[in-house]
Write a protein that holds these residues in place. Structure first.
Motif, PDB file in Angstrom:
ATOM      1  N   THR A  17       0.856  -1.188   0.000  1.00 30.27           N
ATOM      2  CA  THR A  17       0.000   0.000   0.000  1.00 30.27           C
ATOM      3  C   THR A  17       0.892   1.238   0.000  1.00 30.27           C
ATOM      4  O   THR A  17       2.131   1.131   0.051  1.00 30.27           O
ATOM      5  N   HIS A  18       0.276   2.411  -0.003  1.00 24.00           N
ATOM      6  CA  HIS A  18       1.038   3.662  -0.017  1.00 24.00           C
ATOM      7  C   HIS A  18       1.853   3.855   1.258  1.00 24.00           C
ATOM      8  O   HIS A  18       2.808   4.634   1.266  1.00 24.00           O
ATOM      9  N   ASP A  19       1.496   3.182   2.350  1.00 26.33           N
ATOM     10  CA  ASP A  19       2.207   3.332   3.622  1.00 26.33           C
ATOM     11  C   ASP A  19       3.262   2.252   3.835  1.00 26.33           C
ATOM     12  O   ASP A  19       3.898   2.217   4.895  1.00 26.33           O
ATOM     13  N   LEU A  20       3.438   1.363   2.857  1.00 25.99           N
ATOM     14  CA  LEU A  20       4.337   0.221   3.022  1.00 25.99           C
ATOM     15  C   LEU A  20       5.417   0.236   1.939  1.00 25.99           C
ATOM     16  O   LEU A  20       5.284   0.926   0.922  1.00 25.99           O
ATOM     17  N   PRO A  21       6.491  -0.537   2.140  1.00 22.84           N
ATOM     18  CA  PRO A  21       7.527  -0.599   1.104  1.00 22.84           C
ATOM     19  C   PRO A  21       6.979  -1.162  -0.203  1.00 22.84           C
ATOM     20  O   PRO A  21       6.060  -1.990  -0.208  1.00 22.84           O
ATOM     21  N   SER A  22       7.555  -0.714  -1.303  1.00 22.98           N
ATOM     22  CA  SER A  22       7.218  -1.335  -2.582  1.00 22.98           C
ATOM     23  C   SER A  22       7.694  -2.783  -2.550  1.00 22.98           C
ATOM     24  O   SER A  22       8.505  -3.178  -1.708  1.00 22.98           O
ATOM     25  N   THR A  23       7.212  -3.590  -3.479  1.00 22.11           N
ATOM     26  CA  THR A  23       7.603  -5.000  -3.482  1.00 22.11           C
ATOM     27  C   THR A  23       9.092  -5.151  -3.761  1.00 22.11           C
ATOM     28  O   THR A  23       9.763  -6.008  -3.178  1.00 22.11           O
ATOM     29  N   ALA A  24       9.644  -4.303  -4.636  1.00 18.70           N
ATOM     30  CA  ALA A  24      11.083  -4.361  -4.909  1.00 18.70           C
ATOM     31  C   ALA A  24      11.881  -4.050  -3.643  1.00 18.70           C
ATOM     32  O   ALA A  24      12.883  -4.713  -3.342  1.00 18.70           O
ATOM     33  N   ALA A  25      11.452  -3.036  -2.889  1.00 18.67           N
ATOM     34  CA  ALA A  25      12.151  -2.689  -1.652  1.00 18.67           C
ATOM     35  C   ALA A  25      12.031  -3.805  -0.626  1.00 18.67           C
ATOM     36  O   ALA A  25      12.979  -4.085   0.125  1.00 18.67           O
ATOM     37  N   ARG A  26      10.877  -4.457  -0.585  1.00 20.59           N
ATOM     38  CA  ARG A  26      10.683  -5.564   0.354  1.00 20.59           C
ATOM     39  C   ARG A  26      11.598  -6.733  -0.009  1.00 20.59           C
ATOM     40  O   ARG A  26      12.258  -7.320   0.862  1.00 20.59           O
ATOM     41  N   LEU A  27      11.665  -7.071  -1.272  1.00 18.73           N
ATOM     42  CA  LEU A  27      12.455  -8.223  -1.704  1.00 18.73           C
ATOM     43  C   LEU A  27      13.953  -8.000  -1.516  1.00 18.73           C
ATOM     44  O   LEU A  27      14.700  -8.939  -1.230  1.00 18.73           O
ATOM     45  N   THR A  28      14.405  -6.784  -1.681  1.00 16.13           N
ATOM     46  CA  THR A  28      15.837  -6.486  -1.586  1.00 16.13           C
ATOM     47  C   THR A  28      16.270  -6.039  -0.201  1.00 16.13           C
ATOM     48  O   THR A  28      17.466  -5.889   0.050  1.00 16.13           O
ATOM     49  N   GLY A  29      15.315  -5.777   0.690  1.00 12.13           N
ATOM     50  CA  GLY A  29      15.649  -5.265   2.006  1.00 12.13           C
ATOM     51  C   GLY A  29      15.953  -3.783   2.005  1.00 12.13           C
ATOM     52  O   GLY A  29      16.416  -3.232   3.010  1.00 12.13           O
ATOM     53  N   GLY A  30      15.668  -3.111   0.897  1.00 15.56           N
ATOM     54  CA  GLY A  30      15.964  -1.687   0.794  1.00 15.56           C
ATOM     55  C   GLY A  30      15.218  -0.843   1.805  1.00 15.56           C
ATOM     56  O   GLY A  30      15.722   0.193   2.257  1.00 15.56           O
ATOM     57  N   HIS A  31      14.043  -1.275   2.200  1.00 15.25           N
ATOM     58  CA  HIS A  31      13.263  -0.480   3.151  1.00 15.25           C
ATOM     59  C   HIS A  31      13.889  -0.510   4.541  1.00 15.25           C
ATOM     60  O   HIS A  31      13.790   0.455   5.298  1.00 15.25           O
ATOM     61  N   VAL A  32      14.577  -1.602   4.887  1.00 15.26           N
ATOM     62  CA  VAL A  32      15.270  -1.664   6.178  1.00 15.26           C
ATOM     63  C   VAL A  32      16.436  -0.677   6.178  1.00 15.26           C
ATOM     64  O   VAL A  32      16.661   0.047   7.169  1.00 15.26           O
ATOM     65  N   GLU A  33      17.158  -0.634   5.074  1.00 14.82           N
ATOM     66  CA  GLU A  33      18.277   0.305   4.975  1.00 14.82           C
ATOM     67  C   GLU A  33      17.781   1.746   5.048  1.00 14.82           C
ATOM     68  O   GLU A  33      18.411   2.602   5.688  1.00 14.82           O
ATOM     69  N   LEU A  34      16.646   2.023   4.399  1.00 13.13           N
ATOM     70  CA  LEU A  34      16.086   3.373   4.424  1.00 13.13           C
ATOM     71  C   LEU A  34      15.716   3.773   5.850  1.00 13.13           C
ATOM     72  O   LEU A  34      16.063   4.868   6.316  1.00 13.13           O
ATOM     73  N   ARG A  35      15.049   2.895   6.561  1.00 10.54           N
ATOM     74  CA  ARG A  35      14.641   3.204   7.927  1.00 10.54           C
ATOM     75  C   ARG A  35      15.867   3.354   8.837  1.00 10.54           C
ATOM     76  O   ARG A  35      15.866   4.165   9.763  1.00 10.54           O
ATOM     77  N   HIS A  36      16.910   2.592   8.552  1.00 13.28           N
ATOM     78  CA  HIS A  36      18.138   2.720   9.333  1.00 13.28           C
ATOM     79  C   HIS A  36      18.770   4.091   9.115  1.00 13.28           C
ATOM     80  O   HIS A  36      19.187   4.758  10.084  1.00 13.28           O
ATOM     81  N   ARG A  37      18.833   4.538   7.866  1.00 15.60           N
ATOM     82  CA  ARG A  37      19.433   5.840   7.571  1.00 15.60           C
ATOM     83  C   ARG A  37      18.684   6.975   8.251  1.00 15.60           C
ATOM     84  O   ARG A  37      19.274   7.997   8.615  1.00 15.60           O
ATOM     85  N   LEU A  38      17.370   6.786   8.438  1.00 13.11           N
ATOM     86  CA  LEU A  38      16.550   7.835   9.037  1.00 13.11           C
ATOM     87  C   LEU A  38      16.394   7.672  10.546  1.00 13.11           C
ATOM     88  O   LEU A  38      15.653   8.431  11.177  1.00 13.11           O
ATOM     89  N   GLY A  39      17.064   6.685  11.108  1.00 11.62           N
ATOM     90  CA  GLY A  39      17.021   6.494  12.554  1.00 11.62           C
ATOM     91  C   GLY A  39      15.684   6.000  13.067  1.00 11.62           C
ATOM     92  O   GLY A  39      15.291   6.319  14.204  1.00 11.62           O
ATOM     93  N   LEU A  40      14.978   5.189  12.274  1.00  8.65           N
ATOM     94  CA  LEU A  40      13.631   4.749  12.641  1.00  8.65           C
ATOM     95  C   LEU A  40      13.586   3.314  13.181  1.00  8.65           C
ATOM     96  O   LEU A  40      12.515   2.848  13.576  1.00  8.65           O
ATOM     97  N   LEU A  41      14.715   2.622  13.168  1.00  6.39           N
ATOM     98  CA  LEU A  41      14.698   1.235  13.630  1.00  6.39           C
ATOM     99  C   LEU A  41      14.667   1.180  15.151  1.00  6.39           C
ATOM    100  O   LEU A  41      15.372   1.934  15.832  1.00  6.39           O
ATOM    101  N   ALA A  42      13.852   0.272  15.674  1.00  3.06           N
ATOM    102  CA  ALA A  42      13.760   0.105  17.127  1.00  3.06           C
ATOM    103  C   ALA A  42      14.780  -0.902  17.642  1.00  3.06           C
ATOM    104  O   ALA A  42      14.996  -1.012  18.849  1.00  3.06           O
ATOM    105  N   ARG A  43      15.407  -1.643  16.705  1.00  2.00           N
ATOM    106  CA  ARG A  43      16.391  -2.655  17.082  1.00  2.00           C
ATOM    107  C   ARG A  43      17.661  -2.452  16.267  1.00  2.00           C
ATOM    108  O   ARG A  43      17.654  -1.717  15.274  1.00  2.00           O
ATOM    109  N   PRO A  44      18.749  -3.129  16.620  1.00  3.44           N
ATOM    110  CA  PRO A  44      19.976  -3.019  15.827  1.00  3.44           C
ATOM    111  C   PRO A  44      19.731  -3.420  14.369  1.00  3.44           C
ATOM    112  O   PRO A  44      18.895  -4.284  14.079  1.00  3.44           O
ATOM    113  N   LEU A  45      20.491  -2.797  13.466  1.00  5.88           N
ATOM    114  CA  LEU A  45      20.313  -3.027  12.038  1.00  5.88           C
ATOM    115  C   LEU A  45      20.416  -4.501  11.685  1.00  5.88           C
ATOM    116  O   LEU A  45      19.600  -5.020  10.904  1.00  5.88           O
ATOM    117  N   GLU A  46      21.400  -5.208  12.233  1.00 14.21           N
ATOM    118  CA  GLU A  46      21.585  -6.612  11.860  1.00 14.21           C
ATOM    119  C   GLU A  46      20.392  -7.469  12.270  1.00 14.21           C
ATOM    120  O   GLU A  46      20.022  -8.405  11.559  1.00 14.21           O
TER     121      GLU A  46
END
Length: 732
Positions: free
Chosen positions: A586-615
């Motif tokens: 949906t508009h509030d969720l990662p695109s399928t490409a970002a989900r498959l590649t893990g790109g959305h995790v990297e994006l949230r990490h860069r913006l300081g949005l992760l609640a847990r360690p990146l790994e």
């Protein structure tokens, strides 16, 4: 104990459950504040006792609930007398005033002889109840009178033999909303993100019509679902979120295709030259947006369009056009006058009406009427813009139908409105002052959410016969093939947060869900529109079942569909519900490409949005995706192999087609490998929410014309070529 009972009588919950088996008490201060927003004083123990006494006496004296709902049979057969009326005291007189102004009267019978009493006992009907001959010469009995009632929202007045009288709303509704014919697929897109060679820097209604025509005729699509097109709150800068509008009742003229306004062609030579200059500037703006890393600038677009519309407004309407405009204004009535007045006043005093001169904060004050008269030209201008936008919305709907779309344009209804906007000003009596809606803390967000939107008062809605809600639905459904309702759970209850308090200190307030659903079904049935509920997240038991009974489709997103009551594994396609729109994102969720590649995790990490360690986040996300890809491969849906990103996206949509879902939604950015989400919850200025054009896998913005020619898009749509086949017969 008294406060809890008082809260219960007014639909205010004193506990909530953030997780299964966990119950949390709502702070007393919150309950007191919520009750105050409903005009109930619970500030002291004495006030609580007095309010409780009044509430219990009022409840005991009422012969009926505030709203009586009657559902017709599944084939539209006439409704029988509802049980709540058969329980009225013998000799009660009833009068129904229909929407159309017709009056129907009858009286419940007085059974005095033993034979009637015995018969009543034998058939299970309480003695002294049931329909009786009506007063007057017609001689109709109550059941026959009742069967004459048309679908609609009527008024019911009853008077008992002891003189007690009660007024109630009476909603007679079809059993279900219209459903889509067969199974279908279509595109999901944020309209502003879809630029064509003719748009002025953001997607517009001309682009919507073009997308519908192309996808319907060339790709066999049955619908196009767009974001809310509600009127935004003007500002510097304007809030770009389509989910926090000034008005949900009227559309935003920023979506107009300027050249498609008929009067554009008839501007005088000097004005025509000025329009051409604006068009040239718009072309440069569009070209800049289609450059890599550029953003959509809604304010710059509106600055150009507003100047053009001021010029066009000087062109006299022809006799036929003027007659059509007058009819539109007359039909829209007070609601449009209020909206246009707010827009005119906002130009003078700013877009936050709480800061206006005190007398103008009241839409019904003599000073507001005087200001409206003094700003008559501006009120007419803003009314005209609503009319022009409505015309182009209708044109987009016609284009979809003429392209063979079975559903057509799916419009989106936001959950609320901006507290400083036009609706909150014009309908102050319907909104709870000092409250904001949001979500309680849960396993996904320990801090809860505050959306900054004032809630409707359930008591005010019922007292008005749900007039604000009905008007809202009627307005948005007039040009819709279907309606998506954001946070559809809000028809049942909403989390109210006192302004200034953290969202953890809120409380659920319950609405009359039966009445809200009945009005929704009634208006959707009149419009012939499908209804889709966004029912993601925490949903209380029974809500999905209630919606399903009325034909409201749910929303199922692939990554969330797991066997949560069992082993937690991905839900096999055959176990998905039929009554839903199945999507990959949906508009509030990662695109399928970002989900498959893990790109959305990297994006949230860069913006300081992760609640847990990146790994940790990477490991969990990789495991989740690997499990899904394993299932896709096991089902034979991934012939390209797990290393092919484009093939994996096609596999995801092959999987959706294996489900029994009535509608399958294709996130348009998925078709070209876009990696960026349109909105990243939890961010404001850290991420360009609601300002991104559809882009390819390399982040290069793509125009509508480029999308239509994209080989990657056409390869994905080949998956849908056999869409009319049953799920188990579809090619993989």
């Amino acid at each position: 104990m008294g406060l809890a009972r008082l809260a219960e009588l007014h639909g205010v919950a004193t506990t909530f459950s953030p997780a299964k088996g966990v119950t949390v008490a709502v702070p007393d201060a919150t309950v007191v504040a919520v009750l105050a927003a409903l005009d109930i004083d619970a500030s002291t123990p004495e006030a609580v006792r007095a309010a409780l006494d009044r509430a219990e006496r009022a409840a005991a004296s009422r012969l009926l609930p505030r709203t009586v709902v009657v559902w017709q049979g599944p084939d539209g057969e006439r409704a029988g007398v509802p049980p709540v009326l058969t329980a009225l005291p013998a000799g009660t007189t009833l009068r129904v005033t229909t929407e159309q102004g017709r009056e129907l009267n009858w009286t419940t019978p007085r059974r005095t002889d033993a034979r009637n009493a015995a018969a009543a006992t034998a058939d299970g009907t309480p003695q002294g109840t049931g329909p009786a001959p009506a007063h007057g010469a017609k001689g109709q009995d109550g059941a026959r009178v009742w069967q004459q009632l048309p679908p609609g929202v009527h008024r019911l007045h009853v008077v008992a033999p002891d003189g007690r009288g009660t007024d109630a709303g009476l909603v007679v509704a079809p059993a279900r909303v219209p459903g889509p014919d067969g199974r279908s697929h279509g595109f999901l897109v944020q309209l502003y993100s879809l630029l064509s060679a003719r748009s002025w820097g953001m997607g517009d209604l001309g682009d919507l019509a073009e997308l519908a025509t192309w996808s319907g005729r060339s790709l066999g699509a049955s619908f196009v679902q767009v974001n809310p097109l509600h009127a935004a709150v003007p500002g510097a800068p304007t809030d770009p979120s389509p989910y926090r509008p000034s008005s949900r009742r009227f559309p935003d003229p920023v979506h107009l295709r300027i050249e498609d306004v008929p009067e554009y062609a008839y501007a005088d030579p000097a004005d025509r030259r000025r329009l051409e200059e604006l068009r040239d500037r718009a072309a440069k703006l569009r070209e800049s947006v289609l450059d890599k890393d550029a953003l959509i600038d809604r304010d710059a677009v509106w600055e150009l369009k507003a100047q053009a519309l001021e010029i066009i407004h000087r062109v006299p309407l022809g006799p036929g056009r003027r007659a059509a405009y007058r009819d539109f204004v007359a039909e829209a009535g007070q609601a449009l006058e209020d909206h246009a007045t707010w827009c005119a006043l906002a130009e003078v005093y700013g877009s936050e009406w709480h800061d206006w001169p005190a007398a103008l904060r009241d839409p019904r004050s003599p000073q507001t009427a005087e200001a409206r008269a003094g700003l008559a030209d501006r009120v007419d201008f803003h009314s005209r813009l609503v009319w022009l936008t409505d015309e182009q919305l209708a044109a987009a709907g016609r284009a979809a139908r003429e392209a063979g779309m079975e559903v057509g344009i799916v419009h989106d209804l936001a959950v609320g409105v901006h507290p400083g906007g036009a609706d909150a000003w014009a309908q102050q009596d319907s909104f709870a002052a000092g409250m904001s809606i949001g979500a309680p803390p849960d396993a996904f967000n320990a801090h809860g959410q505050d959306w900054g939107l004032p809630p409707w008062r359930p008591d005010a809605l019922a007292a008005s016969g749900y007039a604000p809600y009905r008007g809202l639905l009627r307005g948005i459904l007039r040009n819709a093939g279907a309606l998506r309702i954001d946070h559809v759970m809000g028809l049942f209850r909403l989390w109210w947060v006192p302004v200034g308090s953290p969202p953890t200190e809120g409380a659920y307030v319950r609405y009359d869900a039966e009445a809200m659903l009945a009005v929704l079904v009634l208006e959707a049935h009149r419009a012939g529109a499908v209804v889709i509920g966004e029912d993601l997240g925490t949903v209380e038991p029974g809500v999905r079942e209630a919606l399903s009974r009325r034909g409201v489709l749910g929303t199922s997103v692939l990554w969330f569909e797991r066997d949560w009551t069992g082993d937690g594994r991905p839900l096999p396609p055959v176990k998905w519900r039929e009554g839903c729109v199945a999507t990959a994102t949906t508009h509030d969720l990662p695109s399928t490409a970002a989900r498959l590649t893990g790109g959305h995790v990297e994006l949230r990490h860069r913006l300081g949005l992760l609640a847990r360690p990146l790994e940790e986040e990477r490991t969990e996300e990789t495991a989740d995706v690997t499990e899904w890809l394993g299932l896709l491969g096991h089902l034979g849906l991934l012939p390209e192999g797990v290393g092919d990103e484009e093939g994996a996206i096609r596999a995801v949509y092959r999987y959706l087609l294996r489900t029994p879902a009535r509608m399958v939604g294709i996130w348009l950015p998925d078709a070209v490998g876009d990696r960026r989400p349109q909105n990243l919850p939890g961010t404001w200025d850290q991420y360009p929410n609601w300002r991104l054009p559809v882009s390819d896998a390399e982040g290069r913005p793509m125009s509508l014309e480029e999308l239509a020619a994209s080989p990657r898009l056409h390869r994905l749509l080949e998956v849908f070529a056999a869409r009319t086949a049953p799920p188990d017969a579809r090619p993989s």
